[in-house]
Design a protein around this motif. Structure first.
Motif, PDB file in Angstrom:
ATOM      1  N   LEU A 201      45.835  55.622  37.805  1.00 52.89           N
ATOM      2  CA  LEU A 201      44.629  56.308  38.280  1.00 52.89           C
ATOM      3  C   LEU A 201      43.548  56.328  37.197  1.00 52.89           C
ATOM      4  O   LEU A 201      42.361  56.186  37.487  1.00 52.89           O
ATOM      5  N   ARG A 202      44.018  56.487  35.948  1.00 54.36           N
ATOM      6  CA  ARG A 202      43.036  56.470  34.862  1.00 54.36           C
ATOM      7  C   ARG A 202      42.332  55.121  34.785  1.00 54.36           C
ATOM      8  O   ARG A 202      41.114  55.036  34.602  1.00 54.36           O
ATOM      9  N   VAL A 203      43.118  54.045  34.932  1.00 52.88           N
ATOM     10  CA  VAL A 203      42.516  52.698  34.856  1.00 52.88           C
ATOM     11  C   VAL A 203      41.541  52.503  36.012  1.00 52.88           C
ATOM     12  O   VAL A 203      40.441  51.931  35.843  1.00 52.88           O
ATOM     13  N   LYS A 204      41.911  52.946  37.205  1.00 50.32           N
ATOM     14  CA  LYS A 204      40.991  52.797  38.344  1.00 50.32           C
ATOM     15  C   LYS A 204      39.692  53.584  38.130  1.00 50.32           C
ATOM     16  O   LYS A 204      38.594  53.082  38.408  1.00 50.32           O
TER      17      LYS A 204
ATOM     18  N   LYS B 229      40.158  57.211  46.566  1.00 52.66           N
ATOM     19  CA  LYS B 229      40.232  56.073  47.491  1.00 52.66           C
ATOM     20  C   LYS B 229      39.177  56.194  48.594  1.00 52.66           C
ATOM     21  O   LYS B 229      38.500  55.211  48.945  1.00 52.66           O
ATOM     22  N   ASN B 230      39.014  57.406  49.106  1.00 55.59           N
ATOM     23  CA  ASN B 230      38.022  57.607  50.171  1.00 55.59           C
ATOM     24  C   ASN B 230      36.591  57.360  49.675  1.00 55.59           C
ATOM     25  O   ASN B 230      35.784  56.677  50.330  1.00 55.59           O
ATOM     26  N   CYS B 231      36.290  57.925  48.525  1.00 55.62           N
ATOM     27  CA  CYS B 231      34.939  57.724  47.966  1.00 55.62           C
ATOM     28  C   CYS B 231      34.704  56.262  47.630  1.00 55.62           C
ATOM     29  O   CYS B 231      33.609  55.715  47.861  1.00 55.62           O
ATOM     30  N   HIS B 232      35.741  55.622  47.069  1.00 53.25           N
ATOM     31  CA  HIS B 232      35.616  54.220  46.693  1.00 53.25           C
ATOM     32  C   HIS B 232      35.374  53.357  47.936  1.00 53.25           C
ATOM     33  O   HIS B 232      34.493  52.473  47.945  1.00 53.25           O
ATOM     34  N   MET B 233      36.158  53.623  48.974  1.00 59.81           N
ATOM     35  CA  MET B 233      36.009  52.846  50.204  1.00 59.81           C
ATOM     36  C   MET B 233      34.623  53.077  50.830  1.00 59.81           C
ATOM     37  O   MET B 233      33.968  52.146  51.309  1.00 59.81           O
TER      38      MET B 233
ATOM     39  N   LEU C 105      26.764  45.762  41.630  1.00 58.21           N
ATOM     40  CA  LEU C 105      27.599  46.955  41.709  1.00 58.21           C
ATOM     41  C   LEU C 105      28.596  46.851  42.858  1.00 58.21           C
ATOM     42  O   LEU C 105      29.781  47.223  42.711  1.00 58.21           O
ATOM     43  N   ALA C 106      28.167  46.300  43.986  1.00 61.47           N
ATOM     44  CA  ALA C 106      29.075  46.161  45.124  1.00 61.47           C
ATOM     45  C   ALA C 106      30.216  45.204  44.803  1.00 61.47           C
ATOM     46  O   ALA C 106      31.386  45.468  45.127  1.00 61.47           O
ATOM     47  N   LEU C 107      29.894  44.087  44.159  1.00 63.80           N
ATOM     48  CA  LEU C 107      30.950  43.119  43.796  1.00 63.80           C
ATOM     49  C   LEU C 107      31.909  43.716  42.785  1.00 63.80           C
ATOM     50  O   LEU C 107      33.126  43.484  42.851  1.00 63.80           O
ATOM     51  N   SER C 108      31.387  44.462  41.829  1.00 64.08           N
ATOM     52  CA  SER C 108      32.250  45.062  40.818  1.00 64.08           C
ATOM     53  C   SER C 108      33.190  46.091  41.426  1.00 64.08           C
ATOM     54  O   SER C 108      34.375  46.157  41.070  1.00 64.08           O
ATOM     55  N   LEU C 109      32.685  46.911  42.335  1.00 61.95           N
ATOM     56  CA  LEU C 109      33.538  47.903  42.976  1.00 61.95           C
ATOM     57  C   LEU C 109      34.539  47.261  43.928  1.00 61.95           C
ATOM     58  O   LEU C 109      35.656  47.758  44.113  1.00 61.95           O
ATOM     59  N   MET C 110      34.147  46.148  44.541  1.00 64.44           N
ATOM     60  CA  MET C 110      35.077  45.433  45.426  1.00 64.44           C
ATOM     61  C   MET C 110      36.279  44.896  44.664  1.00 64.44           C
ATOM     62  O   MET C 110      37.389  44.838  45.172  1.00 64.44           O
TER      63      MET C 110
END
Length: 1016
Positions: A878-881, A980-984, A1005-1010
């Protein structure tokens, strides 16, 4: 005393009277009186004064005469020379000779007593010489005494003389007649004339004088019951009588009325006087500003209706002249002769009856009208001289035909006057009056210019009138953009200075000037404050409502405002750019904007007046250009299925004067923009575009360029902009790292950090090490925030406000409103930095050591649920994510947004031409980073999702540092689920925005978060 002369005796008597007057001693035998008498006589006889030098006196007389001639006092000079000469040539009472020492002594005394003869109003009084007494002695009786003379039977009859008979012949009564324009005579006329002759007694004997007087005396036709002038009995000369007799014979109720008979010459003269502005006339009468025609005026050779139709037509023109002349008199204050605008305009208007003098635009308009009427009256004088000379027959129709061009121009001027001046409601501000008058002239020029060659004279007159009327406006513009002073005492210019805001105020650039716009109906006034630049008011007015303002200044209104404000700001800056020792001499040699405009117009009008060879060459070149343009236009017309060679030729001629014709039409794409310029007014608009606008543009570039160089060089504008990015946008990473890490360490140690002294000390220490020049300008404040907003840990930084003291005039660009936007971005960056710092400072050992301590005391139930190592592994994952998410957001903000946008901003700042453009660039830059940092209200839901993740990071860090066992395993599940919800949600929203293409900067930013998103 027997040997004394008469002069000495009189001198003795006058001396005694002088002593008695001054000493009040009446007794002449008194000892004191005798002593005074001896003293006076000794001074008279043995004085030390020099005798009068007649050469000096004559030189003084000649000098005064020459001075009077220089001062153009011709009458005084002639009287002075004549009277002094007569005095010197006349004997004195005690002196029979002329030009004696006494004469020159008297003149010398008068010259010494005189004071400034040239400044004295002198009017010579006639001197009546005493008539010589006639000798009343009867010498005839005395000499004939004792003689016998035979007087005949009638002694009282005087002697007959031939001179007396000649004198009687010369005193016969003469008859005077004014034949008008009739020249033929009939025998019946002599009989009628005997009863209607005017008796004039004639005493002179010269036949030429008698004939001259008979020809030049005019019958008093303006007097009631004046005698009728003799005229021919020819049918054409008695048309009125014939028609009147016809009406009498055919109409039984017709009653002849008493009429005043005038000649056609008298009608012509009164017509000329009416056009000259004379009001007291007989045929034409002025009633309440309206010119009417008398009903009882007739001529012998025209019917009453015919004459009145012509005179009514003349009266209409006369009324127009009267209204224009009345307006001229009102503006000039009924002065004898108006002066040009700018020269003694205050003195010319001081005598006006109203309290406020006329403003300069009206004065210039009146000066243009006065010059036109001067030439018009010269034409009237020429016609009147032709009438007096009688070299040719002058009729009323020929006079009207000769004056028809002038009368058409007067009608046009009267129409312009009614629309631009007379129809304006009373009480209208001067700015609206001046703007409306200039717009009326501008539209009139365009209207007549669209007719073409048929109205060349009208366009020329209107253009000269407009050039004179626009002079005050151009002088105001020139004074503003050259010296930085908006001199407009009458408030007639469309831009007004707000004196409540000084130049050194930070709001000078925004709220110093007010732009006035004038509606078409001239019934309302709208004031548009130049909120950003002073030039945006015109754009707002044109979009919301149709306003005219001043039409000819619209294309360069922004440049005028920018140049004026820039020059005023430069004059108040202590910079080396404006310190020119020879500025006054350069300003004397500099030509004003109005002079440059006139020279450019004259050059444009003279263009093409070269030698015949050059003219032929130019004609050939023009013909070739016309053929080439015709082919180009015909080709483009064929694209629209239009095959009309005549239309192509006319279009080619129409655009022949435009230098950019080939650039517009020779390309592959045909773009004909008709929105910015009207085809019907190309000539006048092109004149302004080539003769006026370039001078304003040149001055605008010079003024704004000097201001930009001064702000960048002397006032470190670029340095202050860089300082704002260094501290507010954290571009000075090492400096600001020392500051905000001290705050984060306090938070991690659970200590209070919200102390203003602690924050300022940390800030000064961090800035003072690397940027000591900014330490005194930078400070930090804590604003009071509603506790309800601090429910989440990430909101604990709210209220932290950074302040940077920007000196004047740089604060015009970096205003307090801009610092508010900077602080919003600064707070977001601090929150991201706090989350990143919290994750970066976590150590794996803290979690593993705490887990080993609790392995022994762990219950079987919890072990059965999930091993400790597996829980630790989930914390690591979780820390890494979270670190991936925070680092992706951090890199996006710092590189894609702040760095790349900052590079574009620096390039645009270097290219900025004026301060207003720089302000807009800076504001656009702040707006861009504000929007791209997701701080806009429209995308607040995205920011809320990010804030939830950042808040989740802070909670996760706090539990990590608390150690294993200080929290339940269910909290890990909740944190993973929330993240997970916020990320999605963020990935879905950003992908949709990128796919639509509305936010291309979000793609990275979208590609990085994907990449860090788990596919379930």
């Amino acid at each position: 005393m027997a040997h004394w002369s008469r002069f000495e005796k009189e001198l003795e008597l006058e001396t005694r009277r002088l002593i008695s007057h001054y000493t009040s001693i009446q007794d002449e035998e008194d000892q004191n009186f005798q002593m005074a008498l001896k003293f006076a006589w000794s001074n008279f006889k043995f004085h030390r004064f020099l005798d009068t030098n007649r050469h000096n006196v004559q030189r003084s007389i000649n000098g005064i005469h020459e001075k009077l001639m220089v001062h153009s006092d011709l009458s005084k000079a002639e009287s002075w020379l004549r009277l002094t000469g007569e005095f010197l040539s006349s004997p004195l009472p005690n002196t029979e000779e002329t030009k004696t020492e006494v004469h020159y002594s008297v003149l010398a005394l008068l010259l010494h007593l005189s004071d400034s003869p040239s400044n004295t109003n002198y009017c010579e009084r006639p001197r009546l010489k005493e008539a010589e007494k006639e000798d009343e002695f009867d010498w005839a009786k005395y000499l004939m005494e004792g003689e016998d003379i035979d007087t005949g039977p009638f002694p009282d009859t005087p002697e007959w003389s031939e001179d007396e008979s000649e004198e009687e012949d010369s005193q016969q009564p003469l008859s005077r007649e004014d034949s008008g324009i009739q020249v033929d005579r009939t025998p019946q006329e002599d009989h009628e004339q005997n009863d209607k002759t005017v008796q004039v007694t004639w005493t002179l004997g010269e036949p030429d004088s008698r004939a001259w007087l008979e020809q030049h005396i005019v019958t008093s036709y303006w007097v009631p019951n004046s005698p009728r002038f003799p005229h021919s009995l020819h049918l054409h000369s008695n048309l009125y009588n014939v028609w009147d007799q016809h009406l009498y014979n055919t109409g039984p109720l017709y009653l002849p009325e008493e009429k005043s008979f005038v000649t056609e010459t008298q009608v012509i003269r009164e017509t000329l006087w009416l056009f000259s502005g004379v009001k007291k006339l007989f045929i034409f009468q002025h009633n309440d500003g309206k010119v009417t025609v008398r009903n009882d005026v007739v001529v012998t050779h025209l019917t009453n209706n015919c004459l009145h139709s012509v005179l009514e037509h003349i009266a209409a023109y006369g009324q127009a002249v009267t209204r224009l002349q009345k307006f001229i008199d009102e503006v000039t204050g009924h002065s004898a002769e108006p002066c040009p605008p700018g020269l003694n305009s205050s003195s010319s208007s001081s005598s006006k009856k109203s309290s406020d003098p006329p403003f300069r635009t009206y004065q210039a308009f009146v000066w243009a009208l006065y010059k036109y009427f001067t030439s018009f009256k010269e034409e009237l004088n020429t016609i009147e001289k032709d009438i007096i000379a009688k070299d040719e027959t002058v009729t009323l129709s020929s006079v009207l035909e000769r004056l028809s061009p002038h009368l058409a121009q007067i009608t046009m001027l009267h129409r312009v006057f009614c629309t631009g001046v007379a129809d304006v409601p009373p009480g209208t501000p001067n700015v609206l009056r001046a703007s409306h008058l200039l717009n009326t002239l501008y539209k009139a020029i365009i209207e007549y210019d669209s007719v073409g060659e048929a109205s060349e004279q009208s366009v020329a007159l209107l253009f000269s009138l407009w050039v004179e009327t626009v002079r005050p406006y151009l002088e105001i513009v020139d004074e503003w953009i050259v010296h930085g002073h908006l001199f407009d005492p009458a408030k007639e210019f469309i831009i007004q200075r707000n004196k409540d805001v000084p130049v050194n105020h930070r709001d000078f650039w925004y709220a110093t000037y007010t732009l006035y716009s004038v509606s078409e109906t001239v019934e309302s006034e709208e004031r548009l404050s130049d909120a950003a630049s002073g030039s945006s008011g015109g754009e707002q007015a044109s979009s919301s409502r149709q306003h005219t303002m001043v039409s000819f200044l619209k294309p360069v209104l922004k440049q005028i405002i920018m140049a004026g404000k820039s020059m005023q700001l430069l004059k108040n800056l202590d910079c080396k750019e404006t310190e020119q020792p020879d500025g006054s001499s350069r300003d004397a040699e500099r030509k004003s904007l109005y002079t440059l405009f006139l020279e450019s117009v004259q050059t444009r009008l003279r263009h093409g007046e070269d030698s015949p060879t050059n003219t032929v060459t130019e004609q050939q070149a023009t013909k070739k250009s016309l053929i080439k343009m015709q082919s180009i236009v015909a080709r483009h017309l064929e694209l629209d299925d239009i095959h009309d060679p005549l239309l192509a030729i006319n279009f080619a001629r129409l655009y022949l004067e435009q230098n950019d014709f080939h650039e517009k039409f020779s390309g592959s794409n045909v773009i004909l923009d008709r929105s910015s310029e009207s085809v019907t007014c190309q000539t006048f608009e092109l004149t302004l575009r080539s003769c006026l606008y370039p001078h304003i543009e040149r001055r605008y570039i010079e003024c704004c360029g000097n201001l930009m160089r001064t702000l960048k060089k002397d006032y470190r504008l670029l340095g202050y902009l860089q300082a704002m990015r260094n501290y507010f946008l954290l571009e000075a990473g090492d400096t600001m790292y020392d500051f905000y890490t001290a705050i984060f360490d306090k938070v991690l140690e659970k200590e209070s950090w919200q102390q203003l002294a602690f924050l300022n000390v940390q800030l000064q220490e961090a800035v003072g090490q690397r940027h000591p020049e900014d330490s005194s300008r930078l400070s930090i404040f804590l604003e009071t925030i509603d506790p309800a907003r601090k429910k989440q840990p990430v909101n604990n930084l709210d209220g932290l406000t950074l302040s940077y003291k920007v000196p004047w005039p740089v604060d015009i660009v970096i205003s307090s409103e801009c610092q508010k936007i900077y602080n919003q971005v600064f707070l977001l960056l601090l929150q991201i930095k706090w989350a990143k710092y919290s994750l970066d400072t976590l150590r794996f050992s803290d979690l593993t050591v705490a887990a080993k301590r609790q392995e022994g005391g762990q219950s079987e139930e919890s072990t059965a649920k999930e091993p400790i190592n597996q829980q630790i592994h989930r914390m690591f994952l979780l820390r890494v994510k979270l670190m991936h998410f925070v680092n992706s957001l951090h890199n996006y903000i710092m590189t894609r947004i702040l760095h790349s946008t900052g590079l574009e901003f620096q390039h645009q700042v270097q290219e900025a031409k004026d301060l207003d453009q720089l302000i807009k660039i800076h504001y656009r830059y702040l707006s861009t980073i504000h929007d791209r940092c997701l701080l806009r209200e429209k995308v607040s839901f995205v920011k809320e999702a990010i804030m939830k993740v950042l808040n989740l990071v802070l909670i996760f860090s706090d539990r990590w540092q608390a150690g294993f066992g200080a929290w339940k395993i269910e909290s890990i599940d909740k944190m993973e689920s929330d993240f997970k919800n916020c990320h999605m949600f963020l990935v879905t929203i950003l992908n949709k925005a990128v796919c639509r293409g509305s936010f291309p900067h979000l793609e990275s930013l979208a590609l990085s978060l994907m990449a860090g998103f788990e596919q379930c």
